[in-house]
Design a protein around this motif. Sequence first.
Motif, mmCIF file in Angstrom:
data_model
loop_
_atom_site.group_PDB
_atom_site.id
_atom_site.type_symbol
_atom_site.label_atom_id
_atom_site.label_comp_id
_atom_site.label_asym_id
_atom_site.label_seq_id
_atom_site.Cartn_x
_atom_site.Cartn_y
_atom_site.Cartn_z
ATOM 1 N N UNK A 50 15.013 -68.189 10.454
ATOM 2 C CA UNK A 50 14.042 -68.978 11.215
ATOM 3 C C UNK A 50 12.773 -68.170 11.491
ATOM 4 N N UNK A 51 12.951 -66.951 12.000
ATOM 5 C CA UNK A 51 11.797 -66.112 12.335
ATOM 6 C C UNK A 51 11.028 -65.702 11.084
ATOM 7 N N UNK A 52 11.721 -65.489 9.991
ATOM 8 C CA UNK A 52 11.060 -65.149 8.729
ATOM 9 C C UNK A 52 10.136 -66.283 8.312
ATOM 10 N N UNK A 53 10.550 -67.511 8.564
ATOM 11 C CA UNK A 53 9.788 -68.686 8.161
ATOM 12 C C UNK A 53 8.606 -68.966 9.098
ATOM 13 N N UNK A 54 8.837 -68.884 10.413
ATOM 14 C CA UNK A 54 7.785 -69.268 11.359
ATOM 15 C C UNK A 54 6.947 -68.080 11.820
ATOM 16 N N UNK A 55 7.467 -66.870 11.621
ATOM 17 C CA UNK A 55 6.746 -65.678 12.045
ATOM 18 C C UNK A 55 7.322 -65.100 13.339
ATOM 19 N N UNK B 235 22.730 -64.066 3.990
ATOM 20 C CA UNK B 235 21.441 -64.422 4.587
ATOM 21 C C UNK B 235 20.323 -64.248 3.573
ATOM 22 N N UNK B 236 20.400 -63.182 2.790
ATOM 23 C CA UNK B 236 19.393 -62.962 1.745
ATOM 24 C C UNK B 236 19.391 -64.134 0.769
ATOM 25 N N UNK B 237 20.589 -64.564 0.352
ATOM 26 C CA UNK B 237 20.693 -65.698 -0.579
ATOM 27 C C UNK B 237 20.164 -66.974 0.054
ATOM 28 N N UNK B 238 20.435 -67.146 1.341
ATOM 29 C CA UNK B 238 19.959 -68.332 2.076
ATOM 30 C C UNK B 238 18.430 -68.370 2.084
ATOM 31 N N UNK B 239 17.805 -67.257 2.401
ATOM 32 C CA UNK B 239 16.339 -67.199 2.458
ATOM 33 C C UNK B 239 15.748 -67.410 1.065
ATOM 34 N N UNK B 240 16.342 -66.798 0.068
ATOM 35 C CA UNK B 240 15.849 -66.960 -1.307
ATOM 36 C C UNK B 240 15.863 -68.428 -1.722
ATOM 37 N N UNK B 241 16.919 -69.113 -1.342
ATOM 38 C CA UNK B 241 17.073 -70.518 -1.735
ATOM 39 C C UNK B 241 15.940 -71.377 -1.179
ATOM 40 N N UNK C 295 -3.317 -63.316 0.116
ATOM 41 C CA UNK C 295 -2.593 -63.573 -1.112
ATOM 42 C C UNK C 295 -1.119 -63.273 -0.883
ATOM 43 N N UNK C 296 -0.288 -64.058 -1.540
ATOM 44 C CA UNK C 296 1.163 -63.990 -1.343
ATOM 45 C C UNK C 296 1.837 -63.814 -2.691
ATOM 46 N N UNK C 297 3.018 -63.182 -2.665
ATOM 47 C CA UNK C 297 3.745 -62.963 -3.924
ATOM 48 C C UNK C 297 5.241 -62.851 -3.623
ATOM 49 N N UNK C 298 6.066 -63.026 -4.634
ATOM 50 C CA UNK C 298 7.516 -62.910 -4.450
ATOM 51 C C UNK C 298 8.048 -64.006 -3.545
ATOM 52 N N UNK C 299 8.870 -63.607 -2.576
ATOM 53 C CA UNK C 299 9.463 -64.556 -1.619
ATOM 54 C C UNK C 299 8.598 -64.626 -0.360
ATOM 55 N N UNK C 300 7.337 -65.020 -0.534
ATOM 56 C CA UNK C 300 6.456 -65.166 0.619
ATOM 57 C C UNK C 300 5.941 -63.867 1.179
ATOM 58 N N UNK C 301 5.900 -62.827 0.363
ATOM 59 C CA UNK C 301 5.417 -61.532 0.860
ATOM 60 C C UNK C 301 3.886 -61.490 0.859
ATOM 61 N N UNK C 302 3.319 -61.112 1.991
ATOM 62 C CA UNK C 302 1.873 -60.899 2.082
ATOM 63 C C UNK C 302 1.600 -59.402 2.169
ATOM 64 N N UNK D 56 7.648 -57.610 -10.888
ATOM 65 C CA UNK D 56 8.943 -57.887 -11.506
ATOM 66 C C UNK D 56 9.873 -58.518 -10.480
ATOM 67 N N UNK D 57 11.000 -59.045 -10.961
ATOM 68 C CA UNK D 57 11.982 -59.619 -10.044
ATOM 69 C C UNK D 57 12.538 -58.551 -9.108
ATOM 70 N N UNK D 58 12.728 -57.350 -9.643
ATOM 71 C CA UNK D 58 13.234 -56.253 -8.817
ATOM 72 C C UNK D 58 12.259 -55.921 -7.691
ATOM 73 N N UNK D 59 10.976 -55.961 -7.984
ATOM 74 C CA UNK D 59 9.971 -55.712 -6.940
ATOM 75 C C UNK D 59 9.961 -56.825 -5.900
ATOM 76 N N UNK D 60 10.143 -58.059 -6.356
ATOM 77 C CA UNK D 60 10.204 -59.193 -5.431
ATOM 78 C C UNK D 60 11.401 -59.064 -4.504
ATOM 79 N N UNK D 61 12.551 -58.664 -5.071
ATOM 80 C CA UNK D 61 13.766 -58.490 -4.260
ATOM 81 C C UNK D 61 13.587 -57.365 -3.240
ATOM 82 N N UNK D 62 12.952 -56.283 -3.663
ATOM 83 C CA UNK D 62 12.729 -55.151 -2.760
ATOM 84 C C UNK D 62 11.783 -55.530 -1.625
#
Length: 222
Positions: free
Chosen positions: A94-99, A9-15, A35-42, A56-62
């Motif tokens: 789905x919920x990650x994307x739409x809220x 699921x993590x790989x799916x969302x990252x993609x 403002x947003x950063x990484x994989x859509x993190x606010x 860093x990438x590690x921070x984005x993954x976390x």
Amino acid sequence: MARTVTPEIVAHVKRFEGCKLFAYPDPGSVNGEPWTIGYGHTSDSFLKVRKGMTITQAQADAALEHDLNEVADAVERLVKVHLTDNQFGALVSFAFNVGNKAFANSSLLKKLNAGNYDAVPAELARWNKNDGKVMKGLTNRRAAEAGLWAKGSFVASNTVEAAPGNPIKDLTKPETITAAGGLLSGAAALATGSPAIQIAVGICLVVAVGVIAFLVIRKATR
């Protein structure tokens, strides 16, 4: 106990989310906020985001792991019926994307909690627009989530119940008997010759019957 968000699921969302290691205005933001950063993190208590920030990438993954776990908790709390790991993962994406709020108020959730699992793929497909315009990326994401929802599910005709074959019964089918009868008739005609021919025909007959039985049983047990 909270359900785990699987690596799949993590790989799916990252993609579908993509990753940016620098702060950028949220696509739906007003005056650059939030403002947003990484994989859509606010910005939140886990990682505050400000203009000009880089990570860093590690921070984005976390941050993604943190955000997905929050969404997973919401999905687990809101869904009242049993879900497989893949179904759960599809709803987390789905919920990650739409809220979480949009998911909580969706007809998808209402139908699912009423036990209508089959309605989910079509309900997912409805969420493919941004500002009323169909977006190819969202259409593709919804299709991927629907595929994940159905992954590993047993599929059968809605009018004919699926059932395993019966090898013995298959051997007694009319078409099988007819084929065997034709073989026997031909063998009988040849067997009227010399003893050597009779022996050869007998061997061929035994082999042929064995092959037919093997093929029928193999087909029935696939």
